[in-house]
Design a protein around this motif. Sequence first.
Motif, PDB file in Angstrom:
ATOM      1  N   THR A 271      66.779  18.593  57.512  1.00  0.00           N
ATOM      2  CA  THR A 271      66.673  17.277  58.136  1.00  0.00           C
ATOM      3  C   THR A 271      67.859  17.064  59.066  1.00  0.00           C
ATOM      4  O   THR A 271      69.009  17.223  58.658  1.00  0.00           O
TER       5      THR A 271
ATOM      6  N   GLN B  60      67.368   6.340  60.236  1.00  0.00           N
ATOM      7  CA  GLN B  60      66.609   5.724  59.151  1.00  0.00           C
ATOM      8  C   GLN B  60      67.448   4.700  58.403  1.00  0.00           C
ATOM      9  O   GLN B  60      66.979   3.588  58.105  1.00  0.00           O
TER      10      GLN B  60
ATOM     11  N   LYS C 113      63.585  24.026  55.335  1.00  0.00           N
ATOM     12  CA  LYS C 113      63.409  22.666  55.842  1.00  0.00           C
ATOM     13  C   LYS C 113      64.768  21.973  55.920  1.00  0.00           C
ATOM     14  O   LYS C 113      65.441  21.767  54.923  1.00  0.00           O
TER      15      LYS C 113
ATOM     16  N   ARG D 258      64.795   6.504  48.047  1.00  0.00           N
ATOM     17  CA  ARG D 258      63.895   5.498  47.485  1.00  0.00           C
ATOM     18  C   ARG D 258      64.489   4.877  46.223  1.00  0.00           C
ATOM     19  O   ARG D 258      64.466   3.660  46.035  1.00  0.00           O
TER      20      ARG D 258
ATOM     21  N   ASP E  12      58.857   1.721  49.178  1.00  0.00           N
ATOM     22  CA  ASP E  12      57.518   2.247  48.927  1.00  0.00           C
ATOM     23  C   ASP E  12      57.021   3.139  50.059  1.00  0.00           C
ATOM     24  O   ASP E  12      56.103   3.936  49.868  1.00  0.00           O
ATOM     25  N   THR E  13      57.607   3.019  51.234  1.00  0.00           N
ATOM     26  CA  THR E  13      57.168   3.810  52.394  1.00  0.00           C
ATOM     27  C   THR E  13      58.017   5.075  52.595  1.00  0.00           C
ATOM     28  O   THR E  13      57.758   5.838  53.515  1.00  0.00           O
ATOM     29  N   ILE E  14      59.017   5.279  51.752  1.00  0.00           N
ATOM     30  CA  ILE E  14      59.933   6.411  51.900  1.00  0.00           C
ATOM     31  C   ILE E  14      59.556   7.518  50.926  1.00  0.00           C
ATOM     32  O   ILE E  14      59.394   7.275  49.728  1.00  0.00           O
ATOM     33  N   ASP E  15      59.422   8.734  51.441  1.00  0.00           N
ATOM     34  CA  ASP E  15      59.037   9.878  50.611  1.00  0.00           C
ATOM     35  C   ASP E  15      60.218  10.451  49.831  1.00  0.00           C
ATOM     36  O   ASP E  15      60.032  11.002  48.743  1.00  0.00           O
ATOM     37  N   ASP E  16      61.414  10.354  50.384  1.00  0.00           N
ATOM     38  CA  ASP E  16      62.580  10.946  49.735  1.00  0.00           C
ATOM     39  C   ASP E  16      62.912  10.203  48.447  1.00  0.00           C
ATOM     40  O   ASP E  16      63.220   9.007  48.480  1.00  0.00           O
ATOM     41  N   PRO E  17      62.852  10.873  47.292  1.00  0.00           N
ATOM     42  CA  PRO E  17      63.073  10.171  46.015  1.00  0.00           C
ATOM     43  C   PRO E  17      64.500   9.658  45.855  1.00  0.00           C
ATOM     44  O   PRO E  17      64.707   8.637  45.190  1.00  0.00           O
TER      45      PRO E  17
END
Length: 254
Positions: free
Chosen positions: A72, A80, A70, A109, A101-106
Amino acid sequence: MDPATLIGIVLAFGALFAMITLEGSHITAILLPAPMILVFGATIAVGIAGGTLRDFLTAMKALPGAFRGKITAPQAVIDQVVSLAETARSKGLLALEQEADTIDDPFLRGALQNIADGTDGDELRIMLEDEIATKAKSDRAAAKFFMALGGYAPTVGIVGTVVSLTHVLENLSSPDTLGPMIATAFVATLWGLLSANFLWLPIGTRLKRLADLEVDRMTLQMEGALAVQAGSQPRLLGERLRAMVPAEALKKAA
């Protein structure tokens, strides 16, 4: 998903099988359980012995990623971050907490949450750089494990061949069987070389490359987040981040 590793390994073994077929032999000539068990089993065993159990477990967890791959696109990261800069510019830094809160990447975030909490810019940079360094160290440890297997495998194959040749010398009284027995003895060396160059080294190299790409991605996010905290103008921020990415990578993303 980038299937380069899977495609490469399949093509490599395909070329091997094509050669065997064209020479009039059969694939079963090299699919012998005894040398394969020795080469694969002993190689992994000495790989474990050369590190720690944690290194082995880390490498096994990273193995599926070598095939999924994977990746990016840098432009997606830049877009972004620029979008976050526009939000911060129009609604203020506190609005980044809702965006987080809408971002998956820790990683990103966490950076946004710290910005919204008012963390000092210098302290935030140190914290993010430490996180990047830790992630890179873990990923490269997995790559190093497979690279080590690539170094052990040929020698383990030679050990298997020596063991088999010892058995051959015990049967010199039966000259009719010497040819097949000698051929079988060299299968261990073959699998040692094959596993090293067709599996372990490509996987290790792939994991190292993915680790480098992950560091690049996190660095873009870090510089972008810090620029957002500093109030950078979105358009200038986008240009700055694009300047950090090789032009070829941006062209591929486009």
